[in-house]
Every structure is written in C-alpha cells, then in structure tokens.
Design a protein around this motif. Sequence first.
Motif, PDB file in Angstrom:
ATOM      1  N   THR A   1      30.538  87.468  41.560  1.00 45.94           N
ATOM      2  CA  THR A   1      30.610  88.304  40.378  1.00 45.94           C
ATOM      3  C   THR A   1      32.052  88.266  39.879  1.00 45.94           C
ATOM      4  O   THR A   1      32.954  88.758  40.559  1.00 45.94           O
ATOM      5  CB  THR A   1      30.218  89.760  40.706  1.00 45.94           C
TER       6      THR A   1
ATOM      7  N   ASP B   1      32.461  98.317  37.680  1.00 48.49           N
ATOM      8  CA  ASP B   1      31.831  97.025  37.953  1.00 48.49           C
ATOM      9  C   ASP B   1      31.692  96.790  39.453  1.00 48.49           C
ATOM     10  O   ASP B   1      30.689  96.248  39.927  1.00 48.49           O
ATOM     11  CB  ASP B   1      32.650  95.894  37.325  1.00 48.49           C
TER      12      ASP B   1
ATOM     13  N   ALA C   1      28.076  96.305  41.572  1.00 45.61           N
ATOM     14  CA  ALA C   1      27.776  95.142  42.401  1.00 45.61           C
ATOM     15  C   ALA C   1      27.461  95.547  43.835  1.00 45.61           C
ATOM     16  O   ALA C   1      26.549  95.006  44.465  1.00 45.61           O
ATOM     17  CB  ALA C   1      28.950  94.154  42.377  1.00 45.61           C
TER      18      ALA C   1
ATOM     19  N   ILE D   1      33.259  89.411  44.912  1.00 47.78           N
ATOM     20  CA  ILE D   1      33.647  89.949  43.603  1.00 47.78           C
ATOM     21  C   ILE D   1      35.079  89.512  43.321  1.00 47.78           C
ATOM     22  O   ILE D   1      35.950  89.607  44.192  1.00 47.78           O
ATOM     23  CB  ILE D   1      33.540  91.490  43.576  1.00 47.78           C
TER      24      ILE D   1
END
Length: 259
Positions: free
Chosen positions: A230, A246, A250, A204
Amino acid sequence: MGIGEHRSSTVDVRGTPVPIASGGDGPPLLFLHGEGNTWPWRAVHDELAHHFEVHAPVHPGFGGTHLPEWVTGMADLAYHYVDVLDALGLDRPVVVGESLGGWLAFRLAAQRPDRVSGLVLIGSLGLQPATPMPDLFIKAGPEALGYLSDRLDARAVDPLQGDAEAATDLWLDQAAQARLMWERPYDPTWLRLAHHVRAPTRVIWGAADRLLPPDHATRLADVMGAPPPTVVAGAGHLVTVDAPTDVAAAVTDLAGEIA
C-alpha cells in the motif's frame, strides 16, 4: 477518541522498566515505534484505537529510558518483546512496526511465529536495500528528521533555536539506534529468516519516502510473500505521521482477513 485519551503505565519486564501507552477496544495490537519518533501516543494510535486495543511500548534505550547492556542487536529486542507480551497477557496480537520498529516486528514474527497473528511493516528498515541509504548518523538532528517526515518539527531538536532537551533526547535515541545498526543498517539474515514468518503480512510505504524509495517496498512485499504494498500518496518515510488514517485503514483490512 482524541489524542491523549489513553492509559500510561510502566511495566516491569524481567527487571527492565518499560513505559507503555494503551487505549482502545478490540483485538490486541502491539505498535513498535521507529527511530526518533518515540512519543507515547499519537494520532495513529488514536486511529488504530477505534478498532483495536493498542499497546505502544518504548524500546529500551529510547524515549529517555536506560539502554541495558544486554541489548546488542535486534534479536535481543525481539526476545524482550516476547517477555513484554507475556507481561501484558497478550497471546497473538497484530504487530505493527514502523521503520526501525518494522525491522524489530519482523524479527519478533520470525523468531516466535506462534506469538504474532498479523504483521504490518511500515517503511520498514532491515531488508538490505538495492542502493545505500543516507547515513543519518552523520547528519544534524533537523536534517536527519527531514528524511523521515516534513511534519516533524525539526526546530525542536535544534539546540541553537529550539528545545535543548528535545535535542538531547534525539541524540540519546540515536545512541540506542547505533547500538542496533552501526555495523550495518540492515539485517543480513532477513532473506534466510523470512520463511519463518507465518503471519499474514502487509507492507505500507510513503510515495515520497526519501530514506527508502517505494520500489524497495515492492521488493520487501515480494520477499515476505505479501500482496503488493500500500503506497500512500504524499506521505514520507513515517507514514504514521503523515497519513495515520490510511495506516489504520490498511491495518484494519488485514485484521478483518485474519479474524
């Protein structure tokens, strides 16, 4: 669960007192904090606690804790976290690491792949970047924090206009960080160790990361055999601060795949 609804304790881990914040229900998750971001319970922990039993310890030498002489590098801290898992009675948690904590999470998963069920690297340090990172050691606290997130209150660590105690804590954190990465801000063994990680891995990254650009995330995901990263729009280096929802989404997606 609102911020603050968690359990705080100090666990003796083979003679080292480890402050740990815990909360939530679900499969176990070990959260490894980054540098200059050692608050015990934050919005990202709350978000994760909706789906996991979250354990957020403080690394030795960070957050006002003593820096033991046995801490000489990331390998030492990784084995320390094997002992932390034993002390908490955790078998194979999902391990989430941000920035410096991502590097540590990688070392734990590589050195003891049997103890990690899933690995999430958020703005992770450790893999040698294609171009040198900014040297945060030579920058004043407020300027250094600016590379991590615009949402951190840099004034709080400016002794001229903020909280001198907060500034001192940041300097102590930097001393511990220097013990780990003064020689080089990356792990020269990363490529050689990556194949030892058996846990499904996700990367991420913040689209506005000023410390390591998003193309580094793509390379990291490739090295780890992970799906494309991501990349979170509007988030800086500390995606957990800028976009905790977020991050939780994920991580939850990964946990669903390994359940």
